[in-house]
Design a protein around this motif. Sequence first.
Motif, short mmCIF file in Angstrom:
data_model
loop_
_atom_site.label_atom_id
_atom_site.label_comp_id
_atom_site.label_asym_id
_atom_site.label_seq_id
_atom_site.Cartn_x
_atom_site.Cartn_y
_atom_site.Cartn_z
N ASP A 1 0.70 8.36 29.97
CA ASP A 1 1.56 8.01 31.45
C ASP A 1 2.95 8.16 30.97
O ASP A 1 3.86 8.53 31.67
CB ASP A 1 1.01 6.73 32.07
N GLU A 2 3.35 7.74 29.60
CA GLU A 2 4.61 7.72 29.25
C GLU A 2 5.34 9.03 29.08
O GLU A 2 6.38 9.32 29.36
CB GLU A 2 4.97 6.70 28.04
N MET A 3 4.40 9.87 28.35
CA MET A 3 4.78 11.21 28.13
C MET A 3 5.01 12.14 29.40
O MET A 3 5.97 12.87 29.56
CB MET A 3 3.54 11.82 27.26
N THR A 4 4.08 11.63 30.39
CA THR A 4 4.13 12.46 31.81
C THR A 4 5.55 12.17 32.28
O THR A 4 6.11 13.01 32.85
CB THR A 4 3.07 12.11 32.56
N ARG A 5 6.11 10.94 32.48
CA ARG A 5 7.27 10.49 32.84
C ARG A 5 8.31 11.08 32.07
O ARG A 5 9.32 11.45 32.50
CB ARG A 5 7.36 8.92 32.65
N ASN A 6 8.22 11.27 30.86
CA ASN A 6 9.23 11.70 30.08
C ASN A 6 9.56 13.14 30.25
O ASN A 6 10.64 13.63 30.52
CB ASN A 6 8.86 11.66 28.42
N LEU A 7 8.18 13.85 30.35
CA LEU A 7 8.23 15.22 30.96
C LEU A 7 9.08 15.61 32.29
O LEU A 7 9.67 16.50 32.43
CB LEU A 7 6.86 15.88 30.83
N VAL A 8 8.87 14.72 33.29
CA VAL A 8 9.36 14.87 34.43
C VAL A 8 10.79 14.60 34.25
O VAL A 8 11.50 15.33 35.10
CB VAL A 8 8.79 13.90 35.43
N ASP A 9 11.23 13.47 33.56
CA ASP A 9 12.74 13.24 33.53
C ASP A 9 13.67 14.39 32.85
O ASP A 9 14.67 14.58 33.02
CB ASP A 9 12.93 11.94 32.96
N TRP A 10 12.92 14.97 31.66
CA TRP A 10 13.58 15.81 30.64
C TRP A 10 13.60 17.04 31.09
O TRP A 10 14.50 18.08 31.04
CB TRP A 10 13.05 15.75 29.35
#
Length: 426
Positions: free
Chosen positions: A140-149
């Motif tokens: 879930d944290e990786m998904t948030r990072n991908l969306v933000d970056w």
Amino acid sequence: MPPIQDHPLRYQLANELHARPFPTMQGPCTVVFVTIKQEHQAVHRDRDEDLRHLIDLLDRHGAAHPKPGATHHSAQIGRHQLKWEQHTEFVSYMIYSSGVSARAFDPVDFEVFPEDWLDMAPGKRVTSLVFRVQPRPPADEMTRNLVDWFVPESLAVSEVLDGSAVMAGDFRIDPAGHMRFAVFVSPETGSRRVGRIVQRLCEIETYRAMSMLGFSRSRRLSDCIGGLDTHLSEMMVQMTGGQMPADKTLSQLLTISAELEAMAARSAFRFGATSAYEALVDQRISLLREERYEGYQNFADFMLRRYEPAMRTVKSTEARLGILADRARRAGELLRTRVDVERSAQNQALLESMDRRADLALRLQTTVEGLSVVAISYYSVSLVAYAGYPLAALLGLSKGTLTAMITVPVVALVWIAVRRIRKKLH
């Protein structure tokens, strides 16, 4: 027994297998990468300028210089590690160091390359990449990072090398002028494997960018090829209908053929290089052994949808240029054959005309010879008659009788003399 002698290139060729080693790095770390290429005639550039530019950067940090003529070099510059490579058309610089910035993909990360040093580069920037390498977080944290970056529309994500890492990138240039890639490393992944993943990503983007130069060339050639194609088709119609003199059409065809050959010669290297770079991109992606991650498109999918059409355009343009050049060549050969046939017919007619003229000249010559015999005989008879008048008076002959007696012999002698002269001349 003396030892067997080595080939002069044995060690050099063996060492070439171990040239350009992969970097070793462990997350978290930051990697910046840039490639520089001369805008024109990069293959024939002064490669010493590349070395001088590298040495300038090394001298700013007191690092060791590369060997003369080196094509790759690694050095420690401050707390960073530098990896430099010289290629056929470009040079690449990779700088990596431990730790990541608090702000993901902070433009400050790229300032390890001094701005004034970049301004003095012997060429233009082709690629500029920033990597954020960090331990693999929860999904879930990786998904948030991908969306933000990254930009979701073009984001490509894949799990590589049997789950060793997850790599992600959107192949877009951010406001700072760099392309972003993230590598999330699994705990058991070694530093050499991390270095290989980053190196492969650098190569994929560099070779992709270099191959797209061929796409740019093909787009510029497209209009020219279309115009020449239309012109050539019109000329073929005119050839078929005989609407234009063959020699004029041939001159125009030769102009088109020369232009096509010049275009092919100017584009041959770029199209060949594009094909080679495309093969390298495909190879580097396959070496990563991608597996789909969380339903995202992987790098192979992205290239298939966005990159492959451009490469097909390049191949189509190259094939179209070759086909058009062949058409012009065949049309020129046909037209030259037609011109040769027409010239042969003209030469045949000219020879026949010359034969007729020669026959007339021969007849005229025969007539003139006959008239010349008469004229010469006339004057010869007169001269002989004048010479024989005293003898005629002694013999009691009249002038007319004497003239009549000598006419036939004189004419015969003149005719024989003219005939002998004619035989000697022929």
